[in-house]
Motif scaffolding. Structure first.
Motif, mmCIF file in Angstrom:
data_model
loop_
_atom_site.group_PDB
_atom_site.id
_atom_site.type_symbol
_atom_site.label_atom_id
_atom_site.label_comp_id
_atom_site.label_asym_id
_atom_site.label_seq_id
_atom_site.Cartn_x
_atom_site.Cartn_y
_atom_site.Cartn_z
ATOM 1 N N LEU A 184 0.752 -1.195 0.033
ATOM 2 C CA LEU A 184 -0.124 0.011 0.029
ATOM 3 C C LEU A 184 0.839 1.237 0.187
ATOM 4 O O LEU A 184 0.270 2.551 -0.459
ATOM 5 N N GLN A 185 2.066 1.197 0.552
ATOM 6 C CA GLN A 185 2.935 2.369 0.491
ATOM 7 C C GLN A 185 4.365 2.037 0.013
ATOM 8 O O GLN A 185 5.275 1.833 0.705
ATOM 9 N N SER A 190 -0.016 6.336 -5.697
ATOM 10 C CA SER A 190 -0.623 5.595 -4.639
ATOM 11 C C SER A 190 -1.242 4.603 -5.388
ATOM 12 O O SER A 190 -1.630 4.565 -6.491
ATOM 13 N N LEU A 218 -4.183 3.760 -5.075
ATOM 14 C CA LEU A 218 -5.454 4.344 -5.518
ATOM 15 C C LEU A 218 -5.579 5.201 -6.960
ATOM 16 O O LEU A 218 -6.557 4.809 -7.664
ATOM 17 N N THR A 259 -0.749 -4.651 3.355
ATOM 18 C CA THR A 259 -0.543 -3.334 4.111
ATOM 19 C C THR A 259 -0.471 -3.601 5.615
ATOM 20 O O THR A 259 -0.733 -4.665 6.064
ATOM 21 N N ARG A 269 -1.798 -1.128 7.472
ATOM 22 C CA ARG A 269 -2.815 -0.324 7.536
ATOM 23 C C ARG A 269 -4.097 -1.091 8.081
ATOM 24 O O ARG A 269 -5.149 -1.392 7.125
ATOM 25 N N ASP A 303 -7.302 -0.516 8.679
ATOM 26 C CA ASP A 303 -8.286 0.519 8.504
ATOM 27 C C ASP A 303 -9.555 0.019 7.561
ATOM 28 O O ASP A 303 -9.129 -0.028 6.570
ATOM 29 N N THR A 350 -10.061 2.424 4.464
ATOM 30 C CA THR A 350 -8.984 2.400 3.476
ATOM 31 C C THR A 350 -9.246 0.920 2.636
ATOM 32 O O THR A 350 -9.310 1.077 1.487
ATOM 33 N N GLU A 356 -11.944 1.575 0.199
ATOM 34 C CA GLU A 356 -11.643 2.555 -0.680
ATOM 35 C C GLU A 356 -10.779 1.615 -1.854
ATOM 36 O O GLU A 356 -11.153 1.839 -3.014
ATOM 37 N N TYR A 368 -7.537 -7.696 0.197
ATOM 38 C CA TYR A 368 -6.801 -6.778 1.402
ATOM 39 C C TYR A 368 -6.345 -7.417 2.250
ATOM 40 O O TYR A 368 -7.237 -8.048 3.146
ATOM 41 N N SER A 423 -14.215 7.609 3.528
ATOM 42 C CA SER A 423 -12.866 8.187 4.036
ATOM 43 C C SER A 423 -13.024 9.745 4.009
ATOM 44 O O SER A 423 -13.811 10.297 3.342
ATOM 45 N N ARG A 476 -10.780 11.540 2.297
ATOM 46 C CA ARG A 476 -10.508 12.079 1.055
ATOM 47 C C ARG A 476 -11.825 12.176 0.154
ATOM 48 O O ARG A 476 -12.120 12.824 -0.589
#
Length: 219
Positions: A62-63, A68, A70, A89, A91, A93, A96, A99, A108, A152, A154
């Motif tokens: 994810l990072q 990104s 996304l 990831t 994360r 969340d 996320t 998303e 995920y 989210s 965003r």
């Protein structure tokens, strides 16, 4: 594709940490129906590797340096319709996860649970299904039913700016996303929320306090 198929599931690993990639490769190499055919350590390298090797599944951190996920997920799927993407990831969340799955990812998986979940997630994704970490799935099931509460930060900002009349390009500049990513997210958001027209969008934004209503003109 299943674990019983004679042709193995072809996988590209994308993570900017070589130690993690080595560990993932070691884990996957133990499975006779899985084959790691390439690795990448940034967004641009991931695109080149997928274009060149055309894997069945991309395991995507994810990072990573570069664009990104996304942005990468819908773009890669546009170019490779049969590709399945597993997000990996730290994360934990649910928003996320929602998303990324909404952007087109098939799975995920949390790095904390990679030993027990990654192989299954790859197999499920390769067969056309969806997979999410069970704890995150439970969290998503209990999220407040208010449609805005499920978004989210965003997504809420994207809707706010769109309701205020900003173009997709202007929204992308403010959110540091490509026009394509904004177009995809905006279309998916509006479909999810039942918003078909700009007046509908403005009305939704006002009702859910994303924007303030315009003041009535004075006499």
């Amino acid at each position: 594709m299943s674990s019983g198929d004679s042709t193995p599931i072809r996988i590209v690993l994308a993570d900017d940490h070589s130690v993690i990639r080595a560990g993932l490769r070691m884990l996957l190499d133990q499975e006779p129906d899985l084959e790691v055919i390439g690795e990448a350590d940034d967004s641009a390298g991931t695109t080149r590797m997928v274009d060149r090797r055309k894997p069945d599944v991309l395991v995507l951190d994810l990072q990573m340096p570069g664009a990104s996920p996304l942005e990468d997920v819908p773009r890669l799927l546009d170019d490779h319709a049969k590709l399945r993407i597993v997000i990996l990831t730290m994360r934990n969340d649910p928003l996320t996860a929602r998303e990324l799955l909404r952007a087109g990812a098939s799975a995920y998986v949390l790095k904390q649970a990679v030993d027990t979940q990654l192989v299954e997630a790859i197999r499920v994704a390769a067969s056309g299904g969806s997979y999410i970490d069970p704890e995150l799935g439970a969290a998503l099931a209990t999220v407040d039913r208010d449609p805005v509460a499920q978004l989210s930060d965003r997504d809420r900002e994207l809707l706010r700016l769109a309701a205020l009349g900003y173009t997709n390009r202007e929204i992308g500049e403010q959110l540091f996303l490509s026009v394509r990513a904004i177009e995809v997210n905006r279309s998916q958001l509006q479909a999810k929320l039942g918003i078909k027209t700009r007046p509908d969008l403005v009305r939704f934004a006002i009702e859910h306090k994303l924007v303030e209503p315009s003041p009535e003109p004075s006499e």
